[in-house]
Design an enzyme around this catalytic site. Structure first.
Site, mmCIF file in Angstrom:
data_model
loop_
_atom_site.group_PDB
_atom_site.id
_atom_site.type_symbol
_atom_site.label_atom_id
_atom_site.label_comp_id
_atom_site.label_asym_id
_atom_site.label_seq_id
_atom_site.Cartn_x
_atom_site.Cartn_y
_atom_site.Cartn_z
ATOM 1 N N HIS A 110 0.865 -1.164 0.000
ATOM 2 C CA HIS A 110 0.000 0.000 0.000
ATOM 3 C C HIS A 110 0.912 1.228 0.000
ATOM 4 C CE1 HIS A 110 -3.820 -1.949 0.457
ATOM 5 N NE2 HIS A 110 -3.527 -2.514 1.619
ATOM 6 N N GLY A 111 0.404 2.348 -0.506
ATOM 7 C CA GLY A 111 1.247 3.528 -0.549
ATOM 8 C C GLY A 111 0.450 4.813 -0.493
ATOM 9 N N CYS B 70 -0.240 2.411 -4.557
ATOM 10 C CA CYS B 70 -1.018 3.623 -4.765
ATOM 11 C C CYS B 70 -0.166 4.817 -4.338
ATOM 12 C CB CYS B 70 -2.306 3.590 -3.948
ATOM 13 S SG CYS B 70 -3.537 2.419 -4.564
ATOM 14 N N ARG B 71 -0.466 5.970 -4.904
ATOM 15 C CA ARG B 71 0.268 7.191 -4.551
ATOM 16 C C ARG B 71 -0.705 8.281 -4.109
ATOM 17 N NH1 ARG B 71 4.400 8.451 -9.252
ATOM 18 N NH2 ARG B 71 5.490 9.498 -7.546
ATOM 19 N N GLU C 273 10.061 8.317 -13.230
ATOM 20 C CA GLU C 273 10.478 9.451 -12.409
ATOM 21 C C GLU C 273 11.867 9.200 -11.834
ATOM 22 O OE1 GLU C 273 7.484 10.402 -9.490
ATOM 23 O OE2 GLU C 273 5.879 9.906 -10.895
#
Length: 258
Positions: free
Chosen positions: A90-91, A138-139, A244
């Site tokens: 998860h993020g 996720c961000r 990135e």
């Protein structure tokens, strides 16, 4: 060619290693069903590319940092030409969730920690060698799409002036290197947006990544493969992988089988 990262050692004596960290079970967050499929698929892919994979699951942010430090200190990097660093959890925008995370501020591994651990000061054995960072998380909570009108003129981007080149610098003849170079990073989504995962087949990003590497690692350099992964999401506007913090100075070909 000087534009391609070299492979100095034959396959028999080369000691490529990859690190894979995957958090599946959390104390306060939902279980990442299907993540086991991602681990299996990525391990098989990396082994096929000649890497021995160090796998660690269900770690706190401190545990992830410790595992990274230990991996960066491995002597095998001296006789390797590259490494893969794969993170699945998860993020949030700030980083990756550890197993004790409750929200966007508790038990979060900052992405900066990855680069600080493997930069040219902290990990000299990988100096000048490709360090491929793959992040499945996720961000943020936003959807990665918008509605576009067929009318109206798009806004023109503001012109940017080129940075002036510094002149008159002197060199003290001390050997210097970039603090952070030779990284290539592919996130599963753009900042602030979610990443999608199937409980049965695993993460959509990992599925596409494995497919593109299997099809093109034999004839395309790494960043071209990254572009192909991004292009493969063209008909799925809810998610778009993002390159990135990429500081590759040359092209990196994996040369599978060599």
């Amino acid at each position: 060619s000087s534009q391609i990262y070299p492979i100095h050692l034959p396959r028999e004596t080369r000691t490529r290693r990859a690190l894979l960290i995957c958090n599946i079970e959390f104390e306060h967050l939902s279980r990442r069903n299907g993540a086991e499929v991602d681990v299996e698929g990525m391990t098989k892919l990396l082994e096929g590319l000649g890497y021995v994979v160090d796998i660690h699951c269900n770690l706190t942010s401190q545990g992830m940092a410790t595992v990274m430090k230990d991996f960066a200190d491995r002597k095998e990097h001296c006789t390797s030409d590259s490494t893969f660093l794969v993170f699945m959890s998860h993020g949030v925008r700030a980083g990756l969730c550890g197993t004790k995370s409750r929200d966007g501020t508790t038990d979060i591994l900052s992405l900066d920690t990855i680069y600080e651990t493997f930069n040219n000061k902290s990990c000299r054995a990988l100096l000048g060698k490709p360090k491929v960072v793959i992040i499945q998380s996720c961000r943020g909570g936003k959807e990665g799409y918008t509605f576009v009108s067929d009318s109206g003129d798009p806004a023109m981007p503001a012109p940017s002036s080129a940075d002036p080149i510094s002149a008159g610098l002197e060199d003290d003849a001390i050997f210097k290197v970039h603090l952070e170079s030779d990284f290539a990073t592919l996130h599963s989504s753009t900042p602030d947006t979610v990443s999608w995962r199937c409980p049965v087949r695993g993460s959509l990003f990992i599925q596409h990544l494995i497919e593109q590497f299997q099809n093109h690692a034999c004839n395309s350099d790494l960043q071209e493969i990254f572009r192909k992964i991004q292009y493969s999401f063209g008909k799925f506007p809810r998610q778009l992988p993002s390159q990135e913090r990429t500081t590759m100075l040359r092209k990196f070909y994996l040369f599978p089988g060599h």
